[in-house]
Design a protein around this motif. Structure first.
Motif, PDB file in Angstrom:
ATOM      1  N   HIS A  77      -4.518  -1.683  -3.258  1.00 52.50           N
ATOM      2  CA  HIS A  77      -4.772  -0.403  -3.920  1.00 52.50           C
ATOM      3  C   HIS A  77      -6.081  -0.379  -4.705  1.00 52.50           C
ATOM      4  CE1 HIS A  77      -0.283   0.759  -4.179  1.00 52.50           C
ATOM      5  NE2 HIS A  77      -0.871   1.372  -3.183  1.00 52.50           N
ATOM      6  N   GLY A 135       2.161   4.006  -3.185  1.00 56.01           N
ATOM      7  CA  GLY A 135       2.434   2.584  -3.025  1.00 56.01           C
ATOM      8  C   GLY A 135       3.910   2.303  -2.865  1.00 56.01           C
ATOM      9  N   GLN A 159       0.821  -1.213   0.000  1.00 56.71           N
ATOM     10  CA  GLN A 159       0.000   0.000   0.000  1.00 56.71           C
ATOM     11  C   GLN A 159       0.851   1.257   0.000  1.00 56.71           C
ATOM     12  OE1 GLN A 159      -0.099  -2.467   2.210  1.00 56.71           O
ATOM     13  NE2 GLN A 159      -2.077  -3.452   1.915  1.00 56.71           N
TER      14      GLN A 159
END
Ligand code: PLP
Length: 394
Positions: free
Chosen positions: A273, A247, A108
């Motif tokens: 995501h 990310g 993430q």
């Protein structure tokens, strides 16, 4: 009345204010551009990590919108249950190709990639040998792993060797460094550390958050820059900086990636995501592969701006990257420099303890490929006049 159990927080905040370390959050109104509207002022923006302007580039923007239309706004689950979408898998294949590794896994954030990976790879009987200026997410991952943490002075590979020599044989050991250090802009001692890793049989890991999209051919990072392909076991990168979105990822062998997919806690316990993020990152990789002149422009701007600051007499430390610190020492002075620059039309954040060591406070600047020469000259003129007013330069 009930006693407020959080009232110590007000004391903590007051002591931050006394030390000049309480900073209000600056609020951006509109895009993260080379010029931006911040707290109602139009300023030259020297504070973002948007090195190549991909945050606002038309192609990633269009691909993100298209992905949202097709797939919706969220992934609906963690990766290991139902949250692995074809577009996530496509992004990982593209990252592996980009980094020239067998495989890659996306997290993430860069923070989650580091914390999740270091804590998954090591255990309480293991040792982590870490540069003292490594990123907080590496430090947190190391703490979560419960391994013994041995810190060596910044870039001091003689000290790192001494640590390794003193370890019992066959201790599982990870050597870890940032590729580019985020507050000083210098490079990790990667070639020397690779040699140590090979001599002592250690795992070698680099965090290329600030190097991906900036160093190496087409922005492949410091492993490519130093020509160390195949010698770094774990490569971390971020999608939040030069790649423009959000990310983190790890690139390495298939076994490493399959292990992390089963053991790294952010992969197992936090939702993946939104498809728009994955789509925009794929578009960003397309741009790195097809428009390397963006990276050339970043480096030309870096050269121009760093030369300008040094010619004015500022202490820019040992930067080797587009991150250029203007080191003033005292935190209050750094914050005054930042505030007056802002009034003059330049946004460059003041940074103090604990982000940098006591007595090493600074204003940190980052130029991007999208700054014009006029933007940078204007910023240099502001640094000159404010630097004189505050007695930082003569
Ligand atoms: C920014 C940064 C990270 C964190 O990346 P995010 O994607 O913003 O979470 C990790 N390591 C280093 C060295 C960084 O500079």
């Amino acid at each position: 009345m009930r006693h407020d159990p959080l009232d110590y927080l007000a004391d903590e905040l007051n002591s931050l204010r006394d030390e000049g370390l309480y900073r209000p959050l600056r609020v951006l109104d509109g895009e993260q551009g080379a010029r931006a509207d911040v707290d109602g002022r139009s300023v030259v923006n020297l504070s973002s990590n948007n090195y190549l302007g991909l945050t606002t580039h038309p192609a990633p923007r269009a691909r993100a919108i298209e992905a949202t239309r097709r797939y919706g706004v969220g992934s609906g689950s963690v990766r290991t249950i139902a949250g692995t979408m074809a577009i996530h898998v496509e992004l990982e294949a593209r990252l592996a190709r980009f980094k020239r590794t067998e495989a890659a896994v996306v997290f993430q954030s860069g923070f989650a990639a580091n914390a999740g990976t270091v804590s998954a790879l090591l255990d309480r009987d293991d040792v982590i040998v870490s540069d003292e200026l490594n990123h907080a997410s590496i430090i947190d991952g190391a703490r979560l792993s419960r391994a013994t943490i041995k810190v060596f002075p910044h870039r001091d590979t003689v000290a790192a060797r001494r640590i390794l020599e003193a370890l019992p044989r066959r201790t599982r050991t990870l050597i870890i460094t940032d590729g580019v250090f985020s507050m000083d802009g210098d490079l990790g001692a990667l070639p020397e550390l690779c040699e140590l890793a090979e001599a002592f049989g250690c795992i070698m890991m680099v965090d290329d958050a600030h190097a991906s999209g900036v160093f190496g051919r087409n922005g492949r990072g410091t492993v490519d820059h130093f020509d160390l392909h195949g010698r770094v076991d774990v490569q971390v990168g971020t999608l939040s900086k030069a790649l423009g979105a959000l990310g983190g990822y790890v690139a390495g062998t298939r076994a490493l990636i399959e292990f992390l997919q089963r053991r790294a806690r952010p992969f197992l316990f936090s939702t993946s995501h939104p498809p728009a993020v994955a789509a925009s990152c794929i578009a960003a990789l397309d741009i790195l592969e097809t428009e390397p002149d963006l990276i050339d422009r970043l480096w030309r701007n870096t050269q121009f701006f760093q030369n300008g600051l040094t010619a004015l007499g500022f202490d820019t430390g040992s930067s080797q990257s587009p991150i250029t610190p203007v080191i003033v020492g005292d935190a209050r002075l750094a914050m005054a420099l930042s505030d007056r620059l802002f009034q003059a039309g330049v946004f460059a954040q003041g940074i103090g303890f604990p982000t940098v060591a006591q007595g090493r406070a600074r204003v940190r600047t980052i130029v991007t490929a999208t700054h014009t020469q006029d933007d940078l000259q204007f910023a240099l003129d502001c640094f000159e006049s404010v630097g004189r007013q505050l007695g930082i330069i003569q």
